[in-house]
Design an enzyme around this catalytic site. Structure first.
Site, PDB file in Angstrom:
ATOM      1  CB  SER A   1      -0.943   0.015   1.202  1.00 42.49           C
ATOM      2  OG  SER A   1      -0.216   0.101   2.413  1.00 42.49           O
TER       3      SER A   1
ATOM      4  CG  HIS B   1      -1.406   3.689   5.125  1.00 39.26           C
ATOM      5  ND1 HIS B   1      -2.705   3.307   5.146  1.00 39.26           N
ATOM      6  CD2 HIS B   1      -0.754   2.741   4.392  1.00 39.26           C
ATOM      7  CE1 HIS B   1      -2.861   2.183   4.466  1.00 39.26           C
ATOM      8  NE2 HIS B   1      -1.676   1.823   4.004  1.00 39.26           N
TER       9      HIS B   1
ATOM     10  CG  ASP C   1      -5.543   4.596   5.552  1.00 39.51           C
ATOM     11  OD1 ASP C   1      -5.643   4.125   4.417  1.00 39.51           O
ATOM     12  OD2 ASP C   1      -4.454   4.860   6.100  1.00 39.51           O
TER      13      ASP C   1
END
Length: 180
Positions: A57, A96, A123
């Site tokens: 990701s 992230h 998210d």
């Protein structure tokens, strides 16, 4: 006779004192590793100073198997920083980028929204049910450095536990049978 036969003969030839010495040495190695980990926790201010990227990701910046080094300071979290956070109800932390920071004027608390660089949306679907923002207590640390691909060892041992058990057994046998 082979490797296993030689190892069995080597274990039989050991005296109790040698076995105890080897076990104490193994215990000291494990204890040293734990002390180093706790020391890193104190220095970095992070509950987990080192994490492995487990998904794609964050590509192309970080690839699966990269090891990240974390630091958690009192400085405010800013948009653009890469953070590692945990979500209530999930064991595995997530790596992230912060895309939005909202500071509440009345309380001074900070709400954080994150997104994987390789993901289409933010998210919010990853957060706990009904949660729209992360708070500071969810953040485990900021990424301050990385080692590419070194974390594959961890990923392989997690996905194929038999390899982990074989490696631990081989290392334990090596420590016990070494004569020095």
């Amino acid at each position: 006779m082979g490797f296993i036969g030689d190892a069995v003969d080597s274990i039989r030839s050991l005296q109790i004192r040698q076995v105890l010495t080897q076990l104490v040495s193994l215990g000291m190695i494990v204890t040293s590793a734990l002390i180093i980990w706790k020391g890193l926790m104190c220095v970095t201010g992070s509950e987990s100073p080192v994490v492995v990227v487990l998904s794609g990701s964050m590509e192309p910046g970080f690839k699966r198997g990269d090891i990240l080094f974390l630091h958690m300071s009192k400085d405010p979290i800013r948009a653009g920083e890469i953070v590692v956070f945990h979500v209530d109800g999930r064991e595995i932390p997530i790596v992230h980028r912060v895309i939005k920071v909202h500071e509440r004027q009345d309380t001074g608390e900070v709400d954080i929204l994150t997104k994987g660089d390789n993901n289409f949306g933010d998210d919010r679907l990853l957060y706990a049910h009904g949660q729209l923002w992360l708070q500071r207590h969810h953040i485990m640390g900021r990424a301050v450095g990385f080692l590419p691909y070194v974390g594959w060892v961890t990923i392989i041992m997690t996905e194929k536990p038999i390899i982990k058990y074989l490696l631990i057994g081989a290392l334990g046998l090596l420590v016990i049978t070494s004569k020095e």
